[in-house]
Every structure is written in C-alpha cells, then in structure tokens.
Design a protein around this motif. Sequence first.
Motif, PDB file in Angstrom:
ATOM      1  N   ILE A 139      -3.416 -22.077  16.462  1.00  0.00           N
ATOM      2  CA  ILE A 139      -1.266 -22.527  15.702  1.00  0.00           C
ATOM      3  C   ILE A 139      -1.446 -21.312  14.353  1.00  0.00           C
ATOM      4  N   LEU A 140      -2.393 -21.060  13.509  1.00  0.00           N
ATOM      5  CA  LEU A 140      -2.962 -19.803  12.641  1.00  0.00           C
ATOM      6  C   LEU A 140      -3.068 -18.475  13.328  1.00  0.00           C
ATOM      7  N   SER A 141      -3.132 -18.558  14.763  1.00  0.00           N
ATOM      8  CA  SER A 141      -3.463 -17.130  14.765  1.00  0.00           C
ATOM      9  C   SER A 141      -1.657 -16.436  15.624  1.00  0.00           C
ATOM     10  N   GLN A 142      -0.999 -17.665  15.487  1.00  0.00           N
ATOM     11  CA  GLN A 142       0.408 -16.392  16.466  1.00  0.00           C
ATOM     12  C   GLN A 142       1.778 -15.856  14.528  1.00  0.00           C
ATOM     13  N   THR A 143       0.874 -15.519  13.648  1.00  0.00           N
ATOM     14  CA  THR A 143       1.792 -15.481  12.307  1.00  0.00           C
ATOM     15  C   THR A 143       0.639 -14.353  11.845  1.00  0.00           C
ATOM     16  N   VAL A 144       1.112 -13.964  10.810  1.00  0.00           N
ATOM     17  CA  VAL A 144       0.247 -13.288   9.732  1.00  0.00           C
ATOM     18  C   VAL A 144       0.793 -13.179   8.653  1.00  0.00           C
ATOM     19  N   PHE A 145      -0.388 -13.981   7.524  1.00  0.00           N
ATOM     20  CA  PHE A 145      -0.129 -13.728   5.750  1.00  0.00           C
ATOM     21  C   PHE A 145      -0.066 -12.737   5.062  1.00  0.00           C
ATOM     22  N   PRO A 146       0.788 -12.077   5.113  1.00  0.00           N
ATOM     23  CA  PRO A 146       0.548 -10.741   3.857  1.00  0.00           C
ATOM     24  C   PRO A 146       0.207 -11.297   2.795  1.00  0.00           C
ATOM     25  N   LEU A 147      -0.504 -10.027   2.083  1.00  0.00           N
ATOM     26  CA  LEU A 147      -1.224 -10.023   1.544  1.00  0.00           C
ATOM     27  C   LEU A 147      -1.091  -8.565   0.417  1.00  0.00           C
ATOM     28  N   ILE A 148      -0.990  -8.760  -0.858  1.00  0.00           N
ATOM     29  CA  ILE A 148       0.014  -7.417  -1.897  1.00  0.00           C
ATOM     30  C   ILE A 148      -1.186  -7.104  -2.710  1.00  0.00           C
ATOM     31  N   ASP A 149      -1.790  -5.867  -2.828  1.00  0.00           N
ATOM     32  CA  ASP A 149      -2.704  -5.413  -3.596  1.00  0.00           C
ATOM     33  C   ASP A 149      -1.707  -4.826  -4.668  1.00  0.00           C
ATOM     34  N   ILE A 150      -1.729  -4.694  -6.019  1.00  0.00           N
ATOM     35  CA  ILE A 150      -1.010  -3.963  -6.889  1.00  0.00           C
ATOM     36  C   ILE A 150      -2.045  -3.388  -7.543  1.00  0.00           C
ATOM     37  N   GLN A 151      -2.666  -2.265  -8.131  1.00  0.00           N
ATOM     38  CA  GLN A 151      -3.641  -1.501  -8.777  1.00  0.00           C
ATOM     39  C   GLN A 151      -2.008  -0.844  -9.950  1.00  0.00           C
ATOM     40  N   SER A 152      -2.281  -1.193 -11.010  1.00  0.00           N
ATOM     41  CA  SER A 152      -1.089  -0.368 -11.483  1.00  0.00           C
ATOM     42  C   SER A 152       0.034  -0.633 -11.108  1.00  0.00           C
ATOM     43  N   GLU A 153       0.748   1.295 -10.750  1.00  0.00           N
ATOM     44  CA  GLU A 153       2.128   1.932 -10.272  1.00  0.00           C
ATOM     45  C   GLU A 153       2.025   1.071  -8.529  1.00  0.00           C
ATOM     46  N   ALA A 154       1.266   1.289  -7.938  1.00  0.00           N
ATOM     47  CA  ALA A 154       0.668   0.949  -6.903  1.00  0.00           C
ATOM     48  C   ALA A 154       0.788  -0.158  -6.290  1.00  0.00           C
ATOM     49  N   TRP A 155       1.563  -0.236  -4.751  1.00  0.00           N
ATOM     50  CA  TRP A 155       1.728  -1.427  -4.549  1.00  0.00           C
ATOM     51  C   TRP A 155       1.144  -1.201  -2.598  1.00  0.00           C
ATOM     52  N   SER A 156       0.280  -2.083  -2.198  1.00  0.00           N
ATOM     53  CA  SER A 156       0.033  -2.209  -0.733  1.00  0.00           C
ATOM     54  C   SER A 156       0.210  -3.516  -0.318  1.00  0.00           C
ATOM     55  N   LEU A 157       0.408  -3.119   1.068  1.00  0.00           N
ATOM     56  CA  LEU A 157      -0.550  -5.102   1.643  1.00  0.00           C
ATOM     57  C   LEU A 157      -0.905  -5.106   2.535  1.00  0.00           C
ATOM     58  N   PHE A 158      -1.725  -5.757   2.567  1.00  0.00           N
ATOM     59  CA  PHE A 158      -2.385  -6.042   3.917  1.00  0.00           C
ATOM     60  C   PHE A 158      -1.980  -7.588   5.199  1.00  0.00           C
ATOM     61  N   PHE A 159      -2.776  -8.204   6.223  1.00  0.00           N
ATOM     62  CA  PHE A 159      -2.358  -8.141   6.275  1.00  0.00           C
ATOM     63  C   PHE A 159      -3.491  -9.803   7.005  1.00  0.00           C
ATOM     64  N   ALA A 160      -3.041 -10.538   6.437  1.00  0.00           N
ATOM     65  CA  ALA A 160      -4.060 -11.802   6.955  1.00  0.00           C
ATOM     66  C   ALA A 160      -3.789 -12.014   8.185  1.00  0.00           C
ATOM     67  N   ARG A 161      -4.796 -13.116   9.239  1.00  0.00           N
ATOM     68  CA  ARG A 161      -4.236 -13.317  10.404  1.00  0.00           C
ATOM     69  C   ARG A 161      -5.921 -13.639  10.990  1.00  0.00           C
ATOM     70  N   VAL A 162      -5.954 -15.332  11.573  1.00  0.00           N
ATOM     71  CA  VAL A 162      -6.811 -15.980  11.779  1.00  0.00           C
ATOM     72  C   VAL A 162      -7.336 -15.708  13.795  1.00  0.00           C
TER      73      VAL A 162
END
Length: 501
Positions: free
Chosen positions: A405-428
């Motif tokens: 069930i969980l593998s059917q979607t992703v769970f976005p995670l955002i890492d902010i380092q001062s000014e810079a924003w980056s996105l990770f994708f967590a997936r089972v």
Amino acid sequence: MAANDQNMFVPSPKSNASRPKKSIDKKRMRTPSPSKNQRQFPDDAYSPDDIDDATPRPDGFARSAYSIPNLSYREALTNEPVEDGDDFEARSPTRSHTQSQSSNRSASPKKITSLWNVGNGVTYIHLANTIASKREQLGGNGLALLEKLEDVGDGPVVPAKLKQRLAEADMGKVKQHQFDTSDERPVDELLWELRTIQDIISLSHRCSVNRDHETEWNNRVHTKVLELALGNDETSVGFRSVTAAKITPEYRPTHSNSLTTGKIVDYAIYLEPSGPACDIISSLIGMSTDSINHVGYEGLRARPIAVSIETKTESRTVEEAKVQLGVWVAAQMARIEALVGQLAPLGVKKPAAEARPGRLESEMVTRGRRKSRGRGGRMSRAEQPQTQGPTPSPTVVMVPDPSDILSQTVFPLIDIQSEAWSLFFARVTPSNAPHLSNSDIRKPMSNIQILHSVPLGNTANAVQTYRLVKSLKVLRDWVDGDFRKWWNGFLGVREAEAGGG
C-alpha cells in the motif's frame, strides 16, 4: 643502617612509581571487544537526545570519562560497511566536518549509516539518470511530481507583467526565457507578491550575514515563503510549525533501547481531508489522545501529514538533517502500518480457506494460536480434530501487506539549508520478504528508500525565490491531487464520494 636509611628511596603518596605501570598501559591500549549481542547497534548511531536539543550547549559536554580514539573522519569511515548507493557526498569530510567544528552545539556523530538499523532499514540513494530507472525508483505517482518540478526549474517563473518593475527595482538580471507570459493574475496581486519577495530576500541576506540561529530563519524567512506559496486559506492544504511536536512512543522506530525521540522536524504540510474521509478518520481516532499521524500534535490529529520540512543553518550539517528526516519518516510509516490493521475490520471478510494472510494478519493468527495452546504450543482438547462432522470455515479479516500500500505513493521531504531548499522522495519498497517471526518484527516493517535530491530554489535572489514559490505551489497541487487520491483509496473512500477529489 642510618646511612642506608638516608639513601633508601621512599615513594611519596603522590608518586606513581609504586603503581603497576605495565598494567595501566595495557588498560590504556586495550580496545573494547565487540558485543556478543547481534542486535547491538553501531557506535555511530545517532543520539536522539542530541537531536531533540535545539539549544546550543557548551563544548564541555563533549568531554567524556572514556578515552576516544583520535581518528580522522575518513579513517572512521573505512571501518564501516559500504553498500551500493551509499551517500558518499553527504559523508565527505570536507563540508560536514568543517561545519561541525564551527558549531557551538555539542553532538555525537549522526551518520546516515546509522539509519540502516532504523526499522527494517532507511537508505539514502541518488535519483537515477534515466526515465525508466526513475519510474522504478519513484513509481508513477512520484515520477509525475518530479517531472513537474523539473519543468519549473527549467521554465518561466517570473511574471512577464513585472518586467519593467523588476528592471527599475534593480533586482538582478532575468533571462528572457524566465519570464512567464501565461501568468494572468491582476497587477496589484503581482506587485504585492513582488514586495513580499523583496522582504524575503532582504531578511534572508540579513540572517545569512549575521549567522542567525535556525529559529530566526524560521520566523523571519521560511514561514513567509510557505505563507506566500501555500496561502492561508487551508481549506484543502495547509502547513503547521511542529517544532513542539514529538513522535508518539508507540510509533517510535525500532533502533535502540535508549530511543527517546522528541522534536524532529520544523514544519509539516498537511492534507485537509474531504467529508467522507474525515468521517472515517474520526472513527479511527475516537480517543482524544489518538492521531491519524505519528505525532500527538493537536492541530494535526485528523489531518494527514503530506510533506515534512527540516531546517538547518550553515553551522549544522546536511547529514544531520538527513538522519532526522529518516527517523521522522520511519515513524510515519510505522503509524500508517498500524492504520492498515485498524482499517482491516472495516473491509471485506473472507473464509479462512480462501484467505491469504499478509504479514500483519499472520502475526495476529500466530499469537492467538500460541496463547490458546498454552505452554509448549500443544493443542487443547477443543482444538483436536472432531469426528462428529464438518464445521463451518471461520472467517478471518484480510490484512493487506502495508508495504504494497505504502509503495503506491511517495512522501516528500524538504531539507532547508539556510537559503537553499531541496526535496527528497521517501518511498517504501514493495515487499517480497517472507513472513517474520515475532522476535524479528521491527517498526516500521517496511524498507524505506529516500531518493535525493531536487533543488527547489533559494531565497538569495529574485529569480530563485520566484522559482521556489512556484515549486511549492506545484507541491501543494500534488498534495491536493495525487496524495489526496492515495489517502482516499487507503481509507476506502470512492472517488465519487470524495467529490472527485
């Protein structure tokens, strides 16, 4: 005798000559033998107490009663196992080692390798460089989000109506292809947005120059960005500052006996559920202490967390943020796995002869048999075969495999380092593992991959701030669209009942 007595050496009470020097040297040279317990966790595992403490502490905390080998960061890494996809970029001794030295906050090492023992494993890997491989990594749901974010990065982000105003404001060069001619919003609204972006850039610059703490960054910069991108309507998607939220003990991921997780991330973007979904969630969290999420934050009790955001400043390492996000999303998966068991009785029941149990169901059946049979697992007289005639097949609740069930979607995670924003994708990863015995059950049971990373923009200049705001709007639309559909399907809400949501 007197002369001999005068020449005789009498050790003073403070002298070390009378102590067994060789014995001391051996003790100093000894290295601790490895533990015989195979479930012992590595010494580089993170200390949740250090993660929880956002207040700078004196360096005296680092002085330990135990001697610490004087090994370089690179030498320490040579003693760790290496796997395919290991994140050497985050483990490089250049940036993270320099940042940790400049930080006043005393902390034990927080290496990504410590996540291998969280639940059934949390692994950071790089996004692939082909579409087919990315689809395999992210699934169709995650790939669609990635492609939209990549379009923002390469496409127009600045309203073309403001071309002259931007030139007059001297906010930096904007290339011709970066002007968005399709933005039809009223000029007054665009000017208000421009003034807000100017404030964000100014405050971001001030925080960077003054090396302000992450709390100042959150209050003066990051919150303004989220408000600008997500708005304050909150009828479908909203966000909360969750710096006071703590993971519910029941869903703390398996890691070590001393795991005491407190504050982990800074913000959560949530989904406001539709009417039918809201009714089902209310039935699942009847008690005032329950929550649909893995944290007991009152404002999010009935609102599923969609995107989790961790903020850091230049004095805190990227690797530390990755460990915190990894632990956080593991607890989130543990909560959803528990929801699978809660929702199962509401679904269709099938005869035991036709049912194919999932991992959760097989655990419940096994425990029930052991308890009823008593010591030694012997069958009671009532359980022994009877000759009077066939008995009707009992019904069992079908519990699907949570990983599927969980593998059917992703769970976005955002890492902010001062000014810079980056996105990770967590997936089972979909599960092909055999049923586990009780002694091997870990929380979460699912194996988690976190794929990195996608730059969303930054708050250092006008073009990148416009790009960041537009990227967050894409993320908001995804939460209200694909993520909502996944939650509705998970809760058993039909699309017609959800109003096509």
